[in-house]
Scaffold this motif. Structure first.
Motif, PDB file in Angstrom:
ATOM      1  N   LEU A   3       0.842  -1.182   0.000  1.00 52.91           N
ATOM      2  CA  LEU A   3       0.000   0.000   0.000  1.00 52.91           C
ATOM      3  C   LEU A   3       0.877   1.231   0.000  1.00 52.91           C
ATOM      4  N   ILE A   4       0.485   2.266  -0.703  1.00 49.68           N
ATOM      5  CA  ILE A   4       1.248   3.499  -0.774  1.00 49.68           C
ATOM      6  C   ILE A   4       0.387   4.629  -0.257  1.00 49.68           C
ATOM      7  N   PRO A   5       0.892   5.407   0.740  1.00 46.44           N
ATOM      8  CA  PRO A   5       0.082   6.530   1.231  1.00 46.44           C
ATOM      9  C   PRO A   5      -0.234   7.484   0.097  1.00 46.44           C
ATOM     10  N   GLU A   6      -1.494   7.940   0.024  1.00 51.75           N
ATOM     11  CA  GLU A   6      -1.901   8.869  -1.006  1.00 51.75           C
ATOM     12  C   GLU A   6      -2.691   9.990  -0.384  1.00 51.75           C
ATOM     13  N   GLU A   7      -2.947  11.051  -1.133  1.00 50.37           N
ATOM     14  CA  GLU A   7      -3.813  12.128  -0.690  1.00 50.37           C
ATOM     15  C   GLU A   7      -4.827  12.500  -1.754  1.00 50.37           C
ATOM     16  N   PRO A   8      -5.685  11.528  -2.204  1.00 52.04           N
ATOM     17  CA  PRO A   8      -6.791  11.932  -3.068  1.00 52.04           C
ATOM     18  C   PRO A   8      -7.847  12.641  -2.247  1.00 52.04           C
ATOM     19  N   GLN A   9      -8.998  12.921  -2.841  1.00 55.89           N
ATOM     20  CA  GLN A   9      -9.996  13.732  -2.168  1.00 55.89           C
ATOM     21  C   GLN A   9     -11.331  13.039  -2.072  1.00 55.89           C
ATOM     22  N   ILE A  10     -12.098  13.440  -1.057  1.00 53.46           N
ATOM     23  CA  ILE A  10     -13.492  13.027  -0.983  1.00 53.46           C
ATOM     24  C   ILE A  10     -14.316  14.273  -1.221  1.00 53.46           C
ATOM     25  N   HIS A  11     -15.117  14.303  -2.282  1.00 52.56           N
ATOM     26  CA  HIS A  11     -16.041  15.408  -2.542  1.00 52.56           C
ATOM     27  C   HIS A  11     -17.412  14.817  -2.766  1.00 52.56           C
ATOM     28  N   GLN A  91     -11.209   1.375  -4.569  1.00 50.07           N
ATOM     29  CA  GLN A  91      -9.953   2.100  -4.494  1.00 50.07           C
ATOM     30  C   GLN A  91      -9.326   1.856  -3.137  1.00 50.07           C
ATOM     31  N   LEU A  92      -7.999   1.936  -3.099  1.00 47.27           N
ATOM     32  CA  LEU A  92      -7.245   1.630  -1.887  1.00 47.27           C
ATOM     33  C   LEU A  92      -6.579   2.894  -1.374  1.00 47.27           C
ATOM     34  N   GLN A  93      -6.712   3.163  -0.072  1.00 45.63           N
ATOM     35  CA  GLN A  93      -6.130   4.352   0.534  1.00 45.63           C
ATOM     36  C   GLN A  93      -5.479   3.976   1.859  1.00 45.63           C
ATOM     37  N   LEU A  94      -4.231   4.410   2.067  1.00 47.39           N
ATOM     38  CA  LEU A  94      -3.525   4.137   3.314  1.00 47.39           C
ATOM     39  C   LEU A  94      -3.381   5.424   4.109  1.00 47.39           C
ATOM     40  N   ALA A 190      -9.210  -9.831   3.232  1.00 48.52           N
ATOM     41  CA  ALA A 190     -10.629 -10.054   3.525  1.00 48.52           C
ATOM     42  C   ALA A 190     -11.395  -8.732   3.491  1.00 48.52           C
ATOM     43  N   ALA A 191     -10.766  -7.667   4.012  1.00 46.74           N
ATOM     44  CA  ALA A 191     -11.409  -6.351   3.995  1.00 46.74           C
ATOM     45  C   ALA A 191     -11.549  -5.846   2.572  1.00 46.74           C
ATOM     46  N   MET A 192     -10.537  -6.095   1.755  1.00 50.28           N
ATOM     47  CA  MET A 192     -10.603  -5.671   0.358  1.00 50.28           C
ATOM     48  C   MET A 192     -11.748  -6.367  -0.365  1.00 50.28           C
ATOM     49  N   ALA A 193     -11.958  -7.643  -0.045  1.00 50.32           N
ATOM     50  CA  ALA A 193     -13.050  -8.392  -0.668  1.00 50.32           C
ATOM     51  C   ALA A 193     -14.412  -7.861  -0.231  1.00 50.32           C
ATOM     52  N   ARG A 194     -14.475  -7.241   0.950  1.00 48.15           N
ATOM     53  CA  ARG A 194     -15.744  -6.707   1.448  1.00 48.15           C
ATOM     54  C   ARG A 194     -16.045  -5.312   0.904  1.00 48.15           C
ATOM     55  N   ALA A 195     -15.008  -4.602   0.436  1.00 50.11           N
ATOM     56  CA  ALA A 195     -15.178  -3.205   0.026  1.00 50.11           C
ATOM     57  C   ALA A 195     -15.764  -3.114  -1.371  1.00 50.11           C
ATOM     58  N   GLY A 196     -16.866  -2.379  -1.500  1.00 56.36           N
ATOM     59  CA  GLY A 196     -17.474  -2.206  -2.808  1.00 56.36           C
ATOM     60  C   GLY A 196     -16.798  -1.150  -3.649  1.00 56.36           C
ATOM     61  N   THR A 197     -16.488   0.023  -3.052  1.00 56.84           N
ATOM     62  CA  THR A 197     -15.891   1.117  -3.819  1.00 56.84           C
ATOM     63  C   THR A 197     -14.608   1.662  -3.211  1.00 56.84           C
ATOM     64  N   LEU A 198     -14.445   1.562  -1.888  1.00 57.61           N
ATOM     65  CA  LEU A 198     -13.277   2.173  -1.244  1.00 57.61           C
ATOM     66  C   LEU A 198     -12.843   1.373  -0.028  1.00 57.61           C
ATOM     67  N   LEU A 199     -11.524   1.127   0.068  1.00 54.05           N
ATOM     68  CA  LEU A 199     -10.931   0.502   1.248  1.00 54.05           C
ATOM     69  C   LEU A 199      -9.918   1.474   1.828  1.00 54.05           C
ATOM     70  N   VAL A 200     -10.116   1.854   3.083  1.00 51.87           N
ATOM     71  CA  VAL A 200      -9.198   2.750   3.784  1.00 51.87           C
ATOM     72  C   VAL A 200      -8.510   1.941   4.873  1.00 51.87           C
ATOM     73  N   VAL A 201      -7.165   1.931   4.868  1.00 53.81           N
ATOM     74  CA  VAL A 201      -6.395   1.190   5.872  1.00 53.81           C
ATOM     75  C   VAL A 201      -5.621   2.187   6.716  1.00 53.81           C
ATOM     76  N   CYS A 202      -5.842   2.158   8.027  1.00 55.94           N
ATOM     77  CA  CYS A 202      -5.159   3.057   8.960  1.00 55.94           C
ATOM     78  C   CYS A 202      -4.159   2.253   9.777  1.00 55.94           C
ATOM     79  N   GLY A 203      -2.885   2.578   9.667  1.00 58.81           N
ATOM     80  CA  GLY A 203      -1.877   1.836  10.408  1.00 58.81           C
ATOM     81  C   GLY A 203      -0.474   2.218   9.998  1.00 58.81           C
ATOM     82  N   ASP A 204       0.496   1.453  10.484  1.00 59.37           N
ATOM     83  CA  ASP A 204       1.904   1.696  10.205  1.00 59.37           C
ATOM     84  C   ASP A 204       2.226   1.208   8.788  1.00 59.37           C
TER      85      ASP A 204
END
Length: 216
Positions: A3-11, A91-94, A190-204
């Motif tokens: 995973l790569i930290p990104e800064e896209p937007q939520i609008h 989409q994947l967001q870290l 498993a979380a990715m399989a559950r995500a319909g449009t967006l997966l946000v991962v918070c951690g190290d």
């Protein structure tokens, strides 16, 4: 897949209720970047190049993670949103956070998602370590009541990452707040399989990438 930290937007448009962050914890999260707004018409007789861009649209909340803009706010083609439990268009967001701040980061992610238009029932929050305070509180009334709220799907739901009864939702937020590498390695796919449009991962990020890399 690292995973790569990104800064896209939520609008997004419809505000919703806020999730309550865990007390006594802080977690640094990236600041949102407002999207471009319309340019005003130049005054009569003034060259177009002398006019500054207008103020961007609705101001983004001052703190919290950000994700990519939804399809209705962009002219570029977007993949269709998948049904819960699929990864079509996901989409994947870290969001970088220490283990003891991952729950706070996840709560702030939920706040921003709700403020930018996500319905509460579209969001599932999972923890890899200690149970989220909301889940612990609700479980104190019994599992039947707790899972009834999950099935109603009318509010944000918090569960252990290993809980098989937690079904997919359009947005899944994972707080990597503990647990072994083995637990994390199972929880993220498993979380990715559950995500319909967006997966946000918070951690190290280092730990998450190392775990995913070792299991690639």
């Amino acid at each position: 897949m690292p995973l790569i930290p990104e800064e896209p937007q939520i609008h997004e448009s419809v505000p919703g209720p806020r999730a309550t962050p865990a007390a006594g914890r802080t977690a640094p999260t990236p600041r949102p970047v407002p999207g471009p707004g319309p340019r005003p018409a130049p005054p009569r007789g003034a060259p177009a190049s002398s006019v500054r861009p207008g103020k961007p649209g609705p101001a983004a909340p001052p703190r919290g993670p950000v994700a990519a803009p939804p399809a209705q706010r962009t002219n570029s083609p977007q993949p269709p949103a998948g049904e819960p439990g699929t990864t079509v268009g996901a989409q994947l967001q870290l969001i970088p956070a220490p283990a003891d701040g991952a729950v706070d980061a996840a709560d702030e992610a939920v706040d921003l998602l709700l403020d930018s238009g996500r319905a509460p029932g579209e969001i599932l929050v999972l923890t890899t370590g200690e149970t989220h305070p909301w889940a612990a509180h609700e479980l104190s009334f019994g599992e039947a009541s707790y899972w009834a709220q999950h099935n109603a799907a009318d509010d944000v739901f918090y569960a252990d990452a290993a809980a098989e009864r937690a079904t997919g939702r359009p947005v899944v937020v994972v707080a990597v707040n503990g647990g072994s590498d083995e637990v994390t390695a199972k929880a993220l796919p498993a979380a990715m399989a559950r995500a319909g449009t967006l997966l946000v991962v918070c951690g190290d990020p280092q730990r998450i990438n190392a775990v995913l890399g070792a299991n690639a």
